[in-house]
Design a protein around this motif. Sequence first.
Motif, PDB file in Angstrom:
ATOM      1  N   PRO A 151       0.956  -0.955   0.366  1.00 26.44           N
ATOM      2  CA  PRO A 151      -0.087   0.586  -0.318  1.00 26.44           C
ATOM      3  C   PRO A 151       1.220   1.511   0.328  1.00 26.44           C
ATOM      4  CG  PRO A 151       0.252  -0.931   2.248  1.00 26.44           C
ATOM      5  CD  PRO A 151       0.749  -1.855   1.603  1.00 26.44           C
ATOM      6  N   ALA A 152       0.511   2.235  -0.286  1.00 20.74           N
ATOM      7  CA  ALA A 152       0.985   3.964  -0.236  1.00 20.74           C
ATOM      8  C   ALA A 152       1.198   3.844   1.137  1.00 20.74           C
ATOM      9  CB  ALA A 152       0.327   4.419  -0.941  1.00 20.74           C
ATOM     10  N   LEU A 153       2.069   4.875   1.347  1.00 24.08           N
ATOM     11  CA  LEU A 153       2.204   5.545   2.479  1.00 24.08           C
ATOM     12  C   LEU A 153       1.302   6.458   3.180  1.00 24.08           C
ATOM     13  CD1 LEU A 153       5.921   6.449   2.216  1.00 24.08           C
ATOM     14  CD2 LEU A 153       5.069   4.288   3.168  1.00 24.08           C
ATOM     15  N   GLU A 154       0.219   6.716   2.533  1.00 23.74           N
ATOM     16  CA  GLU A 154      -0.702   7.345   2.782  1.00 23.74           C
ATOM     17  C   GLU A 154      -1.916   7.036   1.964  1.00 23.74           C
ATOM     18  OE1 GLU A 154      -0.108  11.637   1.166  1.00 23.74           O
ATOM     19  OE2 GLU A 154       1.063  12.082   3.445  1.00 23.74           O
ATOM     20  N   GLY A 155      -3.154   7.205   2.923  1.00 18.14           N
ATOM     21  CA  GLY A 155      -3.935   6.635   2.436  1.00 18.14           C
ATOM     22  C   GLY A 155      -5.360   5.489   3.516  1.00 18.14           C
ATOM     23  N   MET A 156      -5.757   4.913   2.778  1.00 17.60           N
ATOM     24  CA  MET A 156      -5.938   3.897   3.667  1.00 17.60           C
ATOM     25  C   MET A 156      -6.469   2.286   3.505  1.00 17.60           C
ATOM     26  SD  MET A 156      -9.534   4.886   5.122  1.00 17.60           S
ATOM     27  CE  MET A 156     -10.285   3.586   5.182  1.00 17.60           C
ATOM     28  N   ASN A 157      -4.724   2.655   2.468  1.00 14.51           N
ATOM     29  CA  ASN A 157      -4.504   0.767   2.626  1.00 14.51           C
ATOM     30  C   ASN A 157      -5.215  -0.484   1.690  1.00 14.51           C
ATOM     31  OD1 ASN A 157      -1.559   1.384   4.218  1.00 14.51           O
ATOM     32  ND2 ASN A 157      -2.211   0.273   5.759  1.00 14.51           N
ATOM     33  N   ALA A 158      -5.885   0.235   1.094  1.00 18.15           N
ATOM     34  CA  ALA A 158      -7.298  -0.140   0.008  1.00 18.15           C
ATOM     35  C   ALA A 158      -7.212   0.565  -1.077  1.00 18.15           C
ATOM     36  CB  ALA A 158      -8.179  -0.480   0.663  1.00 18.15           C
ATOM     37  N   CYS A 159      -7.048  -0.368  -1.712  1.00 18.28           N
ATOM     38  CA  CYS A 159      -6.572   0.192  -3.353  1.00 18.28           C
ATOM     39  C   CYS A 159      -7.728  -0.617  -4.648  1.00 18.28           C
ATOM     40  CB  CYS A 159      -5.194   0.754  -3.792  1.00 18.28           C
ATOM     41  SG  CYS A 159      -4.883  -0.726  -4.264  1.00 18.28           S
ATOM     42  N   GLY A 160      -7.464  -0.035  -5.338  1.00 19.44           N
ATOM     43  CA  GLY A 160      -7.547  -0.681  -6.951  1.00 19.44           C
ATOM     44  C   GLY A 160      -7.165  -1.494  -7.617  1.00 19.44           C
ATOM     45  N   ASP A 161      -5.752  -1.329  -7.199  1.00 25.04           N
ATOM     46  CA  ASP A 161      -4.538  -2.836  -7.512  1.00 25.04           C
ATOM     47  C   ASP A 161      -4.891  -4.218  -7.735  1.00 25.04           C
ATOM     48  OD1 ASP A 161      -3.596  -0.339  -8.074  1.00 25.04           O
ATOM     49  OD2 ASP A 161      -1.312  -0.830  -7.226  1.00 25.04           O
ATOM     50  N   TRP A 162      -4.809  -5.109  -9.001  1.00 30.47           N
ATOM     51  CA  TRP A 162      -4.543  -6.196  -8.566  1.00 30.47           C
ATOM     52  C   TRP A 162      -3.753  -7.296  -9.311  1.00 30.47           C
ATOM     53  CZ3 TRP A 162      -8.712  -4.440 -12.088  1.00 30.47           C
ATOM     54  CH2 TRP A 162      -8.537  -5.086 -13.387  1.00 30.47           C
ATOM     55  N   TYR A 163      -3.898  -8.144  -8.631  1.00 29.95           N
ATOM     56  CA  TYR A 163      -3.189  -9.681  -9.455  1.00 29.95           C
ATOM     57  C   TYR A 163      -4.249 -10.364  -9.492  1.00 29.95           C
ATOM     58  CZ  TYR A 163      -1.812 -10.200  -4.760  1.00 29.95           C
ATOM     59  OH  TYR A 163      -1.840 -10.637  -3.267  1.00 29.95           O
ATOM     60  N   ASP A 164      -3.746 -11.843 -10.443  1.00 24.60           N
ATOM     61  CA  ASP A 164      -4.776 -13.170 -10.388  1.00 24.60           C
ATOM     62  C   ASP A 164      -3.596 -14.296 -10.879  1.00 24.60           C
ATOM     63  OD1 ASP A 164      -6.667 -14.594  -9.391  1.00 24.60           O
ATOM     64  OD2 ASP A 164      -8.179 -13.776 -11.041  1.00 24.60           O
ATOM     65  N   VAL A 165      -4.637 -14.810 -10.974  1.00 20.28           N
ATOM     66  CA  VAL A 165      -3.865 -16.523 -11.031  1.00 20.28           C
ATOM     67  C   VAL A 165      -4.446 -17.142 -11.337  1.00 20.28           C
ATOM     68  CG1 VAL A 165      -2.352 -18.363 -11.190  1.00 20.28           C
ATOM     69  CG2 VAL A 165      -1.359 -15.998  -9.685  1.00 20.28           C
ATOM     70  N   VAL A 166      -5.266 -18.274 -12.325  1.00 16.29           N
ATOM     71  CA  VAL A 166      -6.413 -18.669 -12.970  1.00 16.29           C
ATOM     72  C   VAL A 166      -6.323 -20.063 -13.652  1.00 16.29           C
ATOM     73  CG1 VAL A 166      -8.745 -18.802 -14.128  1.00 16.29           C
ATOM     74  CG2 VAL A 166      -6.804 -17.465 -12.699  1.00 16.29           C
ATOM     75  N   ASP A 167      -5.686 -20.948 -13.357  1.00 15.63           N
ATOM     76  CA  ASP A 167      -5.958 -22.853 -13.646  1.00 15.63           C
ATOM     77  C   ASP A 167      -6.804 -22.489 -14.678  1.00 15.63           C
ATOM     78  OD1 ASP A 167      -3.214 -24.056 -12.746  1.00 15.63           O
ATOM     79  OD2 ASP A 167      -4.373 -23.709 -10.817  1.00 15.63           O
ATOM     80  N   LEU A 168      -5.979 -23.272 -16.288  1.00 14.52           N
ATOM     81  CA  LEU A 168      -7.035 -23.790 -17.145  1.00 14.52           C
ATOM     82  C   LEU A 168      -6.538 -24.776 -17.550  1.00 14.52           C
ATOM     83  CD1 LEU A 168      -6.516 -19.533 -19.393  1.00 14.52           C
ATOM     84  CD2 LEU A 168      -8.379 -20.733 -17.601  1.00 14.52           C
ATOM     85  N   ASP A 184      -6.314 -27.889 -19.767  1.00  8.81           N
ATOM     86  CA  ASP A 184      -4.657 -28.347 -20.665  1.00  8.81           C
ATOM     87  C   ASP A 184      -3.509 -27.905 -20.855  1.00  8.81           C
ATOM     88  OD1 ASP A 184      -5.806 -29.449 -22.552  1.00  8.81           O
ATOM     89  OD2 ASP A 184      -6.780 -27.925 -23.755  1.00  8.81           O
ATOM     90  N   GLY A 185      -3.150 -27.657 -19.371  1.00 10.79           N
ATOM     91  CA  GLY A 185      -2.058 -27.103 -18.207  1.00 10.79           C
ATOM     92  C   GLY A 185      -1.802 -25.384 -18.353  1.00 10.79           C
ATOM     93  N   ARG A 186      -2.464 -24.661 -19.232  1.00 11.53           N
ATOM     94  CA  ARG A 186      -2.046 -23.054 -19.107  1.00 11.53           C
ATOM     95  C   ARG A 186      -2.825 -22.788 -18.185  1.00 11.53           C
ATOM     96  NH1 ARG A 186      -6.689 -21.860 -22.875  1.00 11.53           N
ATOM     97  NH2 ARG A 186      -7.480 -24.050 -22.157  1.00 11.53           N
ATOM     98  N   LEU A 187      -1.950 -21.827 -17.996  1.00 13.31           N
ATOM     99  CA  LEU A 187      -2.329 -20.695 -17.064  1.00 13.31           C
ATOM    100  C   LEU A 187      -2.589 -19.374 -17.123  1.00 13.31           C
ATOM    101  CD1 LEU A 187      -1.555 -20.695 -13.768  1.00 13.31           C
ATOM    102  CD2 LEU A 187       0.727 -19.794 -14.366  1.00 13.31           C
ATOM    103  N   ALA A 188      -3.295 -18.907 -16.860  1.00 14.43           N
ATOM    104  CA  ALA A 188      -4.154 -17.232 -17.144  1.00 14.43           C
ATOM    105  C   ALA A 188      -3.161 -16.470 -15.842  1.00 14.43           C
ATOM    106  CB  ALA A 188      -5.930 -17.186 -17.089  1.00 14.43           C
ATOM    107  N   LEU A 189      -2.844 -15.160 -16.622  1.00 15.50           N
ATOM    108  CA  LEU A 189      -2.270 -14.384 -15.567  1.00 15.50           C
ATOM    109  C   LEU A 189      -2.145 -12.900 -15.531  1.00 15.50           C
ATOM    110  CD1 LEU A 189       0.953 -15.235 -14.794  1.00 15.50           C
ATOM    111  CD2 LEU A 189      -0.665 -15.946 -13.823  1.00 15.50           C
ATOM    112  N   SER A 190      -3.266 -12.044 -14.301  1.00 16.31           N
ATOM    113  CA  SER A 190      -3.372 -10.831 -14.744  1.00 16.31           C
ATOM    114  C   SER A 190      -3.213  -9.912 -13.566  1.00 16.31           C
ATOM    115  CB  SER A 190      -5.102 -10.392 -15.012  1.00 16.31           C
ATOM    116  OG  SER A 190      -5.638 -11.413 -14.057  1.00 16.31           O
ATOM    117  N   VAL A 191      -2.728  -8.203 -14.263  1.00 16.61           N
ATOM    118  CA  VAL A 191      -3.185  -7.533 -12.730  1.00 16.61           C
ATOM    119  C   VAL A 191      -3.190  -6.388 -13.419  1.00 16.61           C
ATOM    120  CG1 VAL A 191      -0.553  -8.243 -12.175  1.00 16.61           C
ATOM    121  CG2 VAL A 191      -0.829  -6.303 -14.174  1.00 16.61           C
ATOM    122  N   GLY A 192      -4.356  -5.574 -12.617  1.00 16.28           N
ATOM    123  CA  GLY A 192      -5.024  -4.069 -12.910  1.00 16.28           C
ATOM    124  C   GLY A 192      -5.040  -3.373 -11.921  1.00 16.28           C
ATOM    125  N   ASP A 193      -5.444  -2.156 -12.723  1.00 14.05           N
ATOM    126  CA  ASP A 193      -5.536  -0.675 -11.646  1.00 14.05           C
ATOM    127  C   ASP A 193      -6.276  -0.161 -11.965  1.00 14.05           C
ATOM    128  OD1 ASP A 193      -4.572   0.813 -10.390  1.00 14.05           O
ATOM    129  OD2 ASP A 193      -3.101   1.558 -11.148  1.00 14.05           O
TER     130      ASP A 193
END
Length: 412
Positions: free
Chosen positions: A207-224, A226-235
């Motif tokens: 988290p940023a030094l200031e603010g509520m320590n909650a934000c709109g940033d994310w990451y995710d890992v999803v199994d698909l 045939d052994g495929r892997l989905a990754l994402s980040v967002g803001d």
Amino acid sequence: MAEAGGDGLDYRTLFTALPAPCIVLDRDLVIVAVNDAYLEVTGRPATDLLGRNFFEANPPDPGDPASDGAEVQRGSLEAVLFSGRKSMLLMQRYALPRRDRTGRFEPRWWNVINQPVTGPDGRVELIMHRVEDVTEFVRTERRVADGSTDEAPRAEIFSRAEELQRANLSLQESALRTKDVALALQRAMLATPALSEHPEVAVCYRPALEGMNACGDWYDVVDLPDGRLALSVGDVVGHGVEAASVMGMLRSALSAAIRVADGPSGALEALGLYARAQEGAMATTTFACQIYPFSRLLMYSNAGHPPPVLMHADGSHELLDQATDPPLGVRVEHVPRPQATVDYREGDTLVMYTDGLIERRGEDIDVGLNRLVRAVRELRELPPDELAEGLLRAMADPSGQRDDISLLATRL
């Protein structure tokens, strides 16, 4: 000025700028430096203080067991460590050992400022504990309150100061509770069960030094299949609980879309349509990819997000910037999103992140991106978890972290 240890830190300039009585505490609340003004006002030698825990060096007055001064001071110092913000205590009561070495204590009243000093990574490393002795003022006002003098207006000022002190402590406690709740919410929303099955993937959130320590940033890992892997980040644009709530909805929607859509571009198309119907979701940036381990292929699509870094084991690199489109929901009409593929080799490293990692005030974003590439190259042989933590340290803004950071590092 006296100092403890040989850590090489030079406090002289700092103490010259702040000639008021001061001590310096480390993160364990051990006194590491003390200036002459503090020794003079307390009447104690430096050997009584240096290298000792603050509360060991300043024990409570055994003659006043009901005093809560130590608890109040501890709460103030812990609030500084947690929030990175200074804390003020008005007319804080202390009990100092008498100079005559009789074992008795002398009550004193100080105004206190606990000021954080942050390191290169934005974390609080030291606390400047600065005091102003107001003992004579307090004693005078108490004589007024007892009727010993006729200066009643000054007694009213003293009473008001005590009220402000209580209000200040209440606000500090409330802020800490709010931050705890917000951070717990953020961690719950970023929970990624698939990570337990993928030691080659590491994630970090700061988290940023200031603010509520909650934000709109994310990451995710999803199994698909045939052994495929989905990754994402967002803001998501914005900060606080509202941005975190929108983030949670978009992250869940993308997790579902990427399971059924025809590639990352199809998933982002669906997410863009969903974002247009959600308040606060417009202009969200995100990057999504699928990894095909058997064919060594990485397929991706980018909605206005900073490009991830694909670092090859030999130190060469590629920026995944060949399928970049505007952020979610900003087009007037629906347009299919672009998609690109890139080959990778065993041992390559993929680093995905949000813009807080590379942005600094007054600096072109390309400078930060080049800094990231250099850091990934230097750390590329580390395990993913050590690589991720190393990148946070290497990319830390010396002036303090002003934006939240989500980071995902994958060994391919």
